[in-house]
Design an enzyme around this catalytic site. Structure first.
Site, PDB file in Angstrom:
ATOM      1  N   SER A  66      14.343  93.498  34.423  1.00  0.00           N
ATOM      2  CA  SER A  66      14.251  94.669  35.303  1.00  0.00           C
ATOM      3  C   SER A  66      15.206  95.744  34.828  1.00  0.00           C
ATOM      4  O   SER A  66      16.229  95.457  34.178  1.00  0.00           O
ATOM      5  CB  SER A  66      14.607  94.273  36.742  1.00  0.00           C
ATOM      6  OG  SER A  66      14.761  95.409  37.564  1.00  0.00           O
ATOM      7  N   TYR A  75      19.493  90.307  43.656  1.00  0.00           N
ATOM      8  CA  TYR A  75      18.386  90.548  42.723  1.00  0.00           C
ATOM      9  C   TYR A  75      18.902  91.080  41.390  1.00  0.00           C
ATOM     10  O   TYR A  75      18.539  90.583  40.317  1.00  0.00           O
ATOM     11  CB  TYR A  75      17.396  91.531  43.351  1.00  0.00           C
ATOM     12  CG  TYR A  75      16.236  91.909  42.448  1.00  0.00           C
ATOM     13  CD1 TYR A  75      15.147  91.061  42.312  1.00  0.00           C
ATOM     14  CD2 TYR A  75      16.240  93.110  41.749  1.00  0.00           C
ATOM     15  CE1 TYR A  75      14.083  91.402  41.498  1.00  0.00           C
ATOM     16  CE2 TYR A  75      15.185  93.460  40.927  1.00  0.00           C
ATOM     17  CZ  TYR A  75      14.105  92.603  40.803  1.00  0.00           C
ATOM     18  OH  TYR A  75      13.048  92.947  39.986  1.00  0.00           O
TER      19      TYR A  75
END
Length: 678
Positions: free
Chosen positions: A555, A568
């Site tokens: 990400s 996350y």
């Protein structure tokens, strides 16, 4: 509008070809003669409709028929240059075509055109080939069928065989068909129904005679220690052996595999005569063109350990290659095509089953089906007599036939990921599904792994048959389920080349609201889950010795500190560093490890639709339905990122253009300056 005669032929072909007792996949051909108006002369002309080259009877459609003028085809007899030059007649068929001619005429066209019957069927039934390959096949033909079926000595398919069968039919007006030595059967009739009935009568009569008169143990008594292992044990052993065997079978070029532990295979390998019969190889041209002249058979009992089996398989593989090269050298002439490769197409493991290989899953699966046909043929021949296939020189003439080489040369160029086998986690939706779809479109075989088995199977079904993709259940926090997914992959497709760690989830919370459970859940799924998937996959990749790719879908957050996202972002940073660590460690095995850093993938994303989108929209103060547009506006390019864009990056990273790239992270975020890699 389809001519009624052609329509009747297609229906008959589909009925005959859909039953495996009648013929093997893509084996045999059927024909019908009839009349149609010539649009140029306005006169009726006699035509021959015949299954074209490479088609399958069970799925035959009108476009799969070759259409020829019968008068011109039969006139070729007058210019036939003799058996030494009969291959030239295939090109001559082009001058007999009616209109555009439909499909390309096959080598067996002469058989259908020259035989004086309105309808002709040429098939490869196991029962018929059993008679055709028996040492006393001619005598058996008379005994089994009386005068209704005539013996035709072995002759390679071609124009001369058509002349031979035509002459035999003329000399035997009461015959309804013939047994082609070493090959198959041909039947005929005045009507389509009569031809079909005659074909089925030959097939069923042969099968009934073998059943009534054959020896009880045609393969000999059980061979102690070679019987089938219990199902769970044999499939576990097969999964453990599969990577090594595929690597051996891919020494010349990469292949896809298929595995079968069918009872017929296990029974054959558990019987005393299997080494002798296996060494004799197959006989029907369709069989050995798919399976090579003979299989590689492990000469160890079922109780042999995986390590013992692997060591011996490597020795046998080296010997197989030497023997195949010697076979080629014995028979090759100056104008023979180059040797196409010396690796086996069929590998038999006593107690476990059969591995078969080909350029794609369908070819590999069908090769295995053909070897099962060959086992059935051997059983029938040995039950009544002695199995006596055509000799090695004749096999070579067909395997390295110039016409076969020309057929191979006409095959389309393989897609970029042909022969590659991919496992994608979290692939039932979103980015994972887009990646699986793109890889399948590029020719890869794909295993879609997801928490939800039904969704995984549904997603796989959208990509095609199980020759293209399968769906499996896999919770990436469970080592047992991960290994089960890997095992399913290697048993379905033979091995593994490409792994995409995509499974993930996200909980958008600030530090003080993030619980231990939130942290553990995200790290267990993405950081630890990716590690365990990569570890299990690496064992396969290393055993195969074919290199491979591991991709992490990380990400933008792995390098950019966004708000309210501690768990996350931290786990994505963990994944990103795994890329670097594994790239260094696995490089010596030719395994590339790379990462992709997406951002703002809202539409089609499983994470965003699962509540993450609403929470991120609240953080940024925009309506959830406008979140994708919001992310796009803050990028350098001003473009929204979709799952397909991530899939594009995976295809490029694992394709032929980046073979020397490892340890790389590719941003797929439309440009976020704060996430530039430094």
């Amino acid at each position: 509008m389809t001519n009624p005669t052609a329509a009747e032929l297609i229906a008959r072909s589909n009925r005959l070809g859909s039953d495996p007792k009648n013929t093997n996949y893509a084996g045999g051909n059927t024909s019908a003669k009839g009349v149609e108006r010539d649009p140029v002369t306005a006169e009726n002309v006699e035509l021959l409709w015949v299954k074209g080259s490479g088609g399958d009877l069970g799925t035959l459609k009108e476009q799969g028929l070759a259409v020829l003028r019968l008068d011109r085809l039969r006139s070729l007899v007058n210019v036939y240059p003799g058996v030494e030059r009969e291959d030239e007649m295939v090109a001559a068929f082009d001058y007999t075509l009616f209109g555009k001619g439909g499909a390309a005429p096959s080598i067996d066209t002469a058989m259908h055109g020259l035989v004086d019957a309105a309808h002709v069927d040429h098939l490869h039934p196991d029962s018929g080939i059993a008679i055709a390959t028996a040492a006393d096949g001619e005598e058996l033909t008379s005994k089994v069928f009386g005068g209704k079926v005539v013996w035709v000595p072995w002759r390679r398919p071609g124009f001369q065989l058509g002349l031979d069968i035509a002459a035999i039919k003329e000399a035997n007006p009461d015959a309804l068909g013939c047994i082609l030595g070493g090959h198959g059967i041909t039947a005929w009739g005045d009507t389509s129904d009569e031809s079909e009935a005659n074909s089925l009568w030959i097939i069923d009569t042969a099968a009934a005679y073998i059943a009534a008169n054959g020896r009880e143990l045609p393969f000999g008594p059980a061979l102690e220690g070679y019987g089938a292992l219990p199902e769970a044990e044999r499939r576990a052993k097969a999964a453990a052996l599969a990577p090594t065997i595929r690597g051996l079978a891919s020494s010349d070029r990469p292949v896809v595999g298929s595995f079968s532990d069918a009872e017929v295979v296990l029974d054959f390998l558990g019987s005393a005569e299997h080494p002798r019969l296996g060494a004799l190889g197959t006989s029907c041209p369709d069989h050995f063109l798919r399976t090579k002249v003979k299989p590689l058979i492990l000469d160890l009992p079922a109780s042999a350990s995986v390590d013992e089996s692997i060591a011996r398989l490597k020795e046998l593989h080296a010997l197989y290659r030497e023997e195949y090269a010697a076979y080629y050298d014995r028979h090759a002439t100056p104008d023979s095509p180059a040797m196409r490769g010396a690796d086996p197409a069929i590998v038999l493991i006593p107690g476990v089953g059969m591995f078969s290989y080909g350029a794609n899953k369908q070819t590999a699966r069908v090769a295995g089906e053909f070897y099962i046909n060959a086992i059935n043929v051997m059983r029938g021949a040995e039950a009544l007599s002695t199995y006596a296939p055509i000799d090695e020189a004749e096999k070579f003439r067909i395997e390295y036939w110039a016409l076969e080489e020309a057929k191979l040369a006409r095959l389309p160029k393989p897609a970029s990921h042909a022969t590659r086998i991919a496992l994608v986690t979290g692939a039932a939706s979103g980015i994972g599904k887009a990646i699986a779809t793109r890889l399948a479109a590029e020719g890869a075989c794909v295993v879609i792994a997801d928490l939800d088995l039904q969704k995984a199977q549904d997603a796989a079904a959208e990509l095609g048959s199980t020759d293209v993709a399968i769906g499996v259940a896999a919770n990436v926090t469970s080592p047992t389920e991960i290994q089960a997914a890997i095992d399913a992959c290697v048993l379905q497709f033979g091995g593994l080349d490409l792994v995409v760690n995509n499974a993930g989830l996200s909980l958008s919370k600030p530090l003080l609201e993030t619980t231990d459970a939130d942290w553990d859940l995200q790290h267990n799924v993405m950081a630890k889950g990716s590690f365990m998937v990569s570890r299990a996959a690496a064992r396969v990749l290393i055993d195969q010795q074919m290199g491979g790719d591991i991709i992490y879908i990380s990400s933008k957050n792995s390098v950019f500190a966004g708000p309210n996202n501690i768990a996350y972002s931290a786990t994505k940073a963990d994944q990103a560093h795994q890329v670097r660590l594994l790239a260094v460690e696995l490089g010596e095995h030719g395994i590339k490890v790379n990462g992709i850093n997406p951002d703002g993938v809202v539409r089609g994303s499983g994470i965003f639709s699962g509540g993450w989108g609403a929470k991120r929209a609240a953080v940024y103060g925009v309506p959830e339905e406008e979140l994708g547009a919001y992310y796009a506006k803050r990028t350098i390019l001003g473009r929204e990122v979709l799952p397909d864009h991530v899939a594009n990056a995976v295809a490029v990273l694992t394709g032929a253009d980046l073979t020397h790239t490892t340890g790389l992270h590719i941003p797929v975020d439309a440009g976020v300056a704060a996430a530039f890699l430094r």
